[in-house]
Write an enzyme that holds these catalytic residues in place. Structure first.
Site, short mmCIF file in Angstrom:
data_model
loop_
_atom_site.label_atom_id
_atom_site.label_comp_id
_atom_site.label_asym_id
_atom_site.label_seq_id
_atom_site.Cartn_x
_atom_site.Cartn_y
_atom_site.Cartn_z
N GLY A 41 0.78 -1.15 -0.03
CA GLY A 41 -0.10 0.10 0.09
C GLY A 41 0.94 1.38 -0.05
CB CYS A 90 -18.55 4.98 -27.88
SG CYS A 90 -18.25 4.90 -29.56
C1 LIG Z 1 -3.20 -5.04 -3.77
C2 LIG Z 1 -2.66 -5.81 -2.77
C3 LIG Z 1 -1.37 -5.20 -2.23
C4 LIG Z 1 -0.60 -4.25 -3.09
O1 LIG Z 1 -0.89 -2.99 -3.05
P1 LIG Z 1 0.05 -1.79 -3.50
O2 LIG Z 1 -0.97 -0.50 -3.17
O3 LIG Z 1 -0.10 -1.89 -4.90
O4 LIG Z 1 1.19 -1.64 -2.71
C5 LIG Z 1 -0.74 -6.20 -1.38
N1 LIG Z 1 -1.32 -7.09 -0.71
C6 LIG Z 1 -2.58 -7.34 -0.81
C7 LIG Z 1 -3.18 -8.45 -0.12
C8 LIG Z 1 -3.42 -6.77 -1.96
O5 LIG Z 1 -4.46 -7.24 -2.22
#
Ligand SMILES: *Cc1c(COP(=O)(O)O)cnc(C)c1O
Length: 446
Positions: free
Chosen positions: A252, A357
């Site tokens: 994240g 579109c």
């Molecule tokens: C999408 C996801 C991530 C990665 O998220 P980022 O924002 O791209 O770092 C990590 N762990 C899980 C379980 C996810 O679903």
């Protein structure tokens, strides 16, 4: 103009996408050459930048003994995965397909974490048979299914429970995942209720907990809050007799698309050290976006410059099927002309759109750019994450190709999947439109 030029290219990492002789390059290769030889639209990735991003994060977290598992869904291209595998990364996957992609690209089963709320029996069985490193289990229902499958196959699944720490990631509603009303993970308060059942599951080796509270996190606060709650949960579980050896902190970590300030790797390392550093667990993170976003651009050619009186439109040969983030999340991507000539070019406010579109097929509204001509190339910056992986063939458009550049070399790492390829996947049943199978048509004929 030089200030405009600096302004236009400010989101492009200079090593990866330098301006040489007034023209934007991917490392040592002119983007105009790639457009001429491969066509457009096309994703272009910088291998050097991928190495830099992974190396910097992995290096910063190494003192914590924290392993980096790349979230494959951000960019699942085989070449990108192979590069990261070569650097010692692990992966976080959310489908059987992603597990297969990771293994095909050179990751070992012991590099693979398998997350996701809806793993099917077939997916769980495949991952069990392969012998992956860790299942991040998101519900008691999934836990029971996995236990049953593992016992049936004479195997034991190594499991971390994905818990929901009820923390607001302070990000876009569509990418926040750690609040109580999200579908992800098991409520921390509900953990004790399933502990007795957990002790009886012979198919499960319960080793730790995992969490992921959302994407594009830009401040330390949600991370601190999350990691503290996880540390508390680890201590609680240990008090109740569980040998917790692993803690997966999720991903994240946000990137700068516009004017945001990224949290830097040193800050992430410090927060980890301060919140969970003393637990004596094996740590992991699961970042996707931060490792690949600014290593990629989507290059497109201007088809028309449409003068609609009040409005000026740049109509591109790229569309929302190639890069859906602006349409889906209203996200910003800097738009940069590939040739940055004419120092006297006046600035025009353009709406930058694709040919599909739907009004949502808009990349930018009222974007100030030097006056552009049809046939010119532009790139959309910071498109290496959730770009190609979310692309589709909507409007019978080609699945967008991908190119990897490394120094003076480049290779097409996903070929264009054109309409012939698409038609070849489909078939018309022989019985369609025959008299016997179509009473309506028969009646009409009589
Ligand atoms: C999408 C996801 C991530 C990665 O998220 P980022 O924002 O791209 O770092 C990590 N762990 C899980 C379980 C996810 O679903």
């Amino acid at each position: 103009m030089s200030s405009t030029l600096a302004e236009l290219t400010r989101r492009l990492p200079a090593d990866a996408f330098p301006v040489i002789g007034g023209e934007l390059h991917a490392e040592g290769v002119a983007l105009s050459r790639i457009a001429a030889e491969v066509g457009s639209p096309v994703y272009v990735y910088s291998a050097t930048r991928l190495r830099q991003r992974y190396g910097a994060l992995a290096g910063a977290l190494a003192p914590q003994g924290c392993r980096v598992h790349f979230a494959v869904k951000a960019n699942s291209n085989q070449a990108v995965l192979a590069l990261l595998a070569g650097m010692g990364a692990g992966v976080d996957t959310v489908s059987g397909g992603e597990v297969a992609r990771a293994l095909a690209a050179g990751f070992k089963p012991e590099d693979v974490i398998f997350s996701g709320v809806g793993k099917t029996e077939a997916e769980l069985a495949m991952a069990l048979d392969v012998g992956i490193h860790q299942f991040n289990v998101e519900s008691v229902e999934e836990l029971r299914a996995l236990d049953g499958l593992a016992r049936g196959r004479g195997r034991v699944a190594t499991v971390a429970l994905r818990v929901n720490p009820n923390v607001d990631a302070e990000t876009h509603a569509k990418i926040t995942t750690g609040k109580k009303d999200n579908k992800f993970g098991i409520d921390l308060e509900r953990l004790p209720a399933l502990e007795n059942e957990l002790r009886t599951m012979a198919g499960i080796r319960f080793v730790g907990i995992a969490s992921h509270v959302g994407s594009q996190i830009l401040s330390e606060a949600p991370l601190v809050k999350t990691y503290r709650r996880l540390a508390e949960a680890v201590r609680g579980l240990r008090d109740r007799g569980f040998a917790i050896e692993r803690l997966d902190l999720g991903g994240g970590f946000g990137v700068a698309y516009e004017n945001e300030l990224e949290i830097d790797n040193a800050a992430i390392a410090r927060v980890i050290g301060e919140t969970v550093g003393d637990l004596g667990v094996k740590l992991a993170v699961e970042p996707g976006r931060t490792l690949v976003a600014d290593a990629g651009v989507l290059m497109s050619r201007i088809v028309y410059v449409k003068d609609a009186g009040e409005m000026q439109f740049l109509i591109l040969d790229a569309a929302m099927n190639d890069l859906v983030r602006p349409a889906m999340y209203e996200s910003h991507h800097d738009i940069v002309p590939v040739r940055l000539l004419r120092p006297d070019a006046r600035l025009v406010e353009y709406d930058v759109v694709g040919p599909i579109c739907e009004s949502s097929d808009t990349f930018a509204k009222r974007r100030k750019l030097p006056e552009m001509q049809p046939g010119e190339l532009i790139v959309m910056a910071t498109a290496g994450a959730y770009g190609a992986t979310m692309s589709s063939t909507y409007n019978a458009r080609a699945l967008v190709p991908e190119v990897l550049v490394d120094g003076d070399r480049y290779a097409v790492v996903r070929r264009r999947f054109g309409v012939e390829d698409q038609i070849a996947l489909e078939s018309v049943p022989e019985w369609l439109n025959t008299a016997t199978a179509s009473p309506g048509a028969k009646a009409a004929a009589e």
